[in-house]
Motif scaffolding. Structure first.
Motif, PDB file in Angstrom:
ATOM      1  N   UNK A  95       0.814  -1.212   0.000  1.00 54.71           N
ATOM      2  CA  UNK A  95       0.000   0.000   0.000  1.00 54.71           C
ATOM      3  C   UNK A  95       0.853   1.270   0.000  1.00 54.71           C
ATOM      4  N   UNK A  96       0.256   2.338  -0.488  1.00 52.96           N
ATOM      5  CA  UNK A  96       0.929   3.636  -0.503  1.00 52.96           C
ATOM      6  C   UNK A  96       0.291   4.561   0.515  1.00 52.96           C
ATOM      7  N   UNK A  97       1.100   5.454   1.076  1.00 56.04           N
ATOM      8  CA  UNK A  97       0.567   6.451   1.995  1.00 56.04           C
ATOM      9  C   UNK A  97       0.305   7.728   1.224  1.00 56.04           C
ATOM     10  N   UNK A  98      -0.262   8.705   1.906  1.00 54.36           N
ATOM     11  CA  UNK A  98      -0.607   9.954   1.226  1.00 54.36           C
ATOM     12  C   UNK A  98       0.634  10.734   0.863  1.00 54.36           C
ATOM     13  N   UNK A  99       0.483  11.608  -0.143  1.00 54.03           N
ATOM     14  CA  UNK A  99       1.615  12.430  -0.593  1.00 54.03           C
ATOM     15  C   UNK A  99       2.053  13.393   0.492  1.00 54.03           C
ATOM     16  N   UNK A 100       1.117  13.811   1.358  1.00 49.95           N
ATOM     17  CA  UNK A 100       1.460  14.748   2.432  1.00 49.95           C
ATOM     18  C   UNK A 100       2.489  14.161   3.371  1.00 49.95           C
ATOM     19  N   UNK A 101       2.430  12.837   3.577  1.00 58.46           N
ATOM     20  CA  UNK A 101       3.396  12.168   4.447  1.00 58.46           C
ATOM     21  C   UNK A 101       4.795  12.226   3.866  1.00 58.46           C
ATOM     22  N   UNK A 102       4.912  12.187   2.532  1.00 56.85           N
ATOM     23  CA  UNK A 102       6.216  12.300   1.883  1.00 56.85           C
ATOM     24  C   UNK A 102       6.788  13.703   2.018  1.00 56.85           C
ATOM     25  N   UNK A 103       5.922  14.710   1.900  1.00 54.12           N
ATOM     26  CA  UNK A 103       6.368  16.094   1.983  1.00 54.12           C
ATOM     27  C   UNK A 103       6.969  16.396   3.345  1.00 54.12           C
ATOM     28  N   UNK A 104       6.416  15.779   4.404  1.00 52.98           N
ATOM     29  CA  UNK A 104       6.928  16.000   5.747  1.00 52.98           C
ATOM     30  C   UNK A 104       8.332  15.432   5.908  1.00 52.98           C
ATOM     31  N   UNK A 105       8.725  14.535   5.021  1.00 49.56           N
ATOM     32  CA  UNK A 105      10.016  13.867   5.157  1.00 49.56           C
ATOM     33  C   UNK A 105      10.929  14.164   3.966  1.00 49.56           C
ATOM     34  N   UNK A 106      10.975  15.399   3.549  1.00 49.53           N
ATOM     35  CA  UNK A 106      11.807  15.785   2.405  1.00 49.53           C
ATOM     36  C   UNK A 106      13.285  15.548   2.676  1.00 49.53           C
ATOM     37  N   UNK A 107      13.711  15.784   3.927  1.00 50.02           N
ATOM     38  CA  UNK A 107      15.121  15.569   4.265  1.00 50.02           C
ATOM     39  C   UNK A 107      15.491  14.097   4.137  1.00 50.02           C
ATOM     40  N   UNK A 108      14.588  13.224   4.596  1.00 46.27           N
ATOM     41  CA  UNK A 108      14.835  11.784   4.493  1.00 46.27           C
ATOM     42  C   UNK A 108      14.862  11.353   3.034  1.00 46.27           C
ATOM     43  N   UNK A 109      13.943  11.883   2.242  1.00 42.26           N
ATOM     44  CA  UNK A 109      13.880  11.536   0.823  1.00 42.26           C
ATOM     45  C   UNK A 109      15.124  12.023   0.085  1.00 42.26           C
ATOM     46  N   UNK A 110      15.478  13.304   0.283  1.00 43.20           N
ATOM     47  CA  UNK A 110      16.664  13.870  -0.376  1.00 43.20           C
ATOM     48  C   UNK A 110      17.936  13.186   0.109  1.00 43.20           C
ATOM     49  N   UNK A 111      18.001  12.910   1.408  1.00 43.48           N
ATOM     50  CA  UNK A 111      19.171  12.227   1.960  1.00 43.48           C
ATOM     51  C   UNK A 111      19.328  10.822   1.404  1.00 43.48           C
ATOM     52  N   UNK A 112      18.197  10.137   1.203  1.00 45.89           N
ATOM     53  CA  UNK A 112      18.243   8.780   0.640  1.00 45.89           C
ATOM     54  C   UNK A 112      18.740   8.808  -0.798  1.00 45.89           C
ATOM     55  N   UNK A 113      18.217   9.752  -1.586  1.00 43.97           N
ATOM     56  CA  UNK A 113      18.670   9.890  -2.976  1.00 43.97           C
ATOM     57  C   UNK A 113      20.172  10.152  -3.037  1.00 43.97           C
ATOM     58  N   UNK A 114      20.648  11.096  -2.215  1.00 41.34           N
ATOM     59  CA  UNK A 114      22.072  11.460  -2.227  1.00 41.34           C
ATOM     60  C   UNK A 114      22.944  10.305  -1.734  1.00 41.34           C
ATOM     61  N   UNK A 115      22.467   9.585  -0.729  1.00 42.63           N
ATOM     62  CA  UNK A 115      23.240   8.455  -0.189  1.00 42.63           C
ATOM     63  C   UNK A 115      23.420   7.359  -1.228  1.00 42.63           C
ATOM     64  N   UNK A 116      22.329   7.025  -1.916  1.00 42.14           N
ATOM     65  CA  UNK A 116      22.391   5.986  -2.945  1.00 42.14           C
ATOM     66  C   UNK A 116      23.242   6.446  -4.119  1.00 42.14           C
ATOM     67  N   UNK A 117      23.027   7.700  -4.538  1.00 39.60           N
ATOM     68  CA  UNK A 117      23.820   8.253  -5.645  1.00 39.60           C
ATOM     69  C   UNK A 117      25.299   8.320  -5.277  1.00 39.60           C
ATOM     70  N   UNK A 118      25.601   8.646  -4.016  1.00 41.70           N
ATOM     71  CA  UNK A 118      26.989   8.689  -3.554  1.00 41.70           C
ATOM     72  C   UNK A 118      27.654   7.331  -3.596  1.00 41.70           C
TER      73      UNK A 118
END
Length: 202
Positions: A95-118
């Motif tokens: 299942x997917x959660x609401x988009x609002x829940x993702x917006x609250x965690x922008x640092x986690x999302x951006x950090x995950x992207x950068x960590x994987x890309x790194x």
């Protein structure tokens, strides 16, 4: 000079290997609510977001996820998942959660992207991308925890595991320029101390 360069190269290689292993083989470093329920690795956050946004083909996501799925299957003594059922094995089709829940965690999302890309770009040349990603992840998880205690968000499922600190140290020591500066500073201090001891003996 040559010995310090070799020493820096060795330290960076070991540090990046540890960083790469933790990221690519999906060792849990945090725990936050995400689209698939609870995400514990940067790849889980990245993969779930890529699937939801449909920015890249599923084949790319499967390639990214496969090493972690393989490691998980071996550790849990389960059968190795097939390429077709890989996303189900990783619970990325839940299942997917609401988009609002993702917006609250922008640092986690951006950090995950950068960590994987790194981790991926570091195979060519390790840089600061991974370190910035881990710092963002730490800040994002701590921020969510603080907001939860203040009544602005739920703290359920939000944790930092000990492996987070290991990967932070590894990310820092994988940067060759910084390691060389540290070695030079330590070497200079040791030389100055040795000269002082010799002068006192005289």
């Amino acid at each position: 000079m040559a010995s310090s360069r070799r020493c820096a190269t060795l330290i960076c290689s070991i540090a990046f290997s540890i960083y790469f292993f933790i990221i690519i083989f999906q060792v849990p470093i945090f725990s936050v609510p995400c689209r698939i329920g609870i995400c514990k690795t940067p790849i889980e956050v990245t993969a779930s977001q890529l699937i939801a946004s449909e920015v890249v083909p599923l084949s790319v996501v499967k390639i990214l996820v496969y090493p972690g799925a393989l490691a998980k299957a071996i550790c849990n003594q389960k059968t190795i998942p097939s390429y077709k059922n890989l996303l189900n094995f990783q619970q990325l089709n839940t299942r997917a959660v609401s988009a609002a829940s993702d917006i609250q965690r922008l640092e986690v999302l951006a950090g995950s992207y950068l960590s994987v890309a790194g981790a991926i770009t570091g195979l060519i040349k390790p840089g600061r991308m991974g370190l910035f990603g881990i710092l963002l992840l730490i800040w994002g998880v701590i921020r969510e925890s603080i907001m939860g205690k203040s009544g602005f968000a739920q703290t359920k499922g939000i944790h930092i595991y000990p492996a987070m600190y290991i990967i932070l140290i590894s990310a820092f020591f994988s940067i060759r320029k910084d390691v060389r500066k540290l070695i030079r500073t330590f070497t200079r201090k040791r030389v100055v101390k040795a000269k002082r001891v010799k002068s006192k003996r005289k």
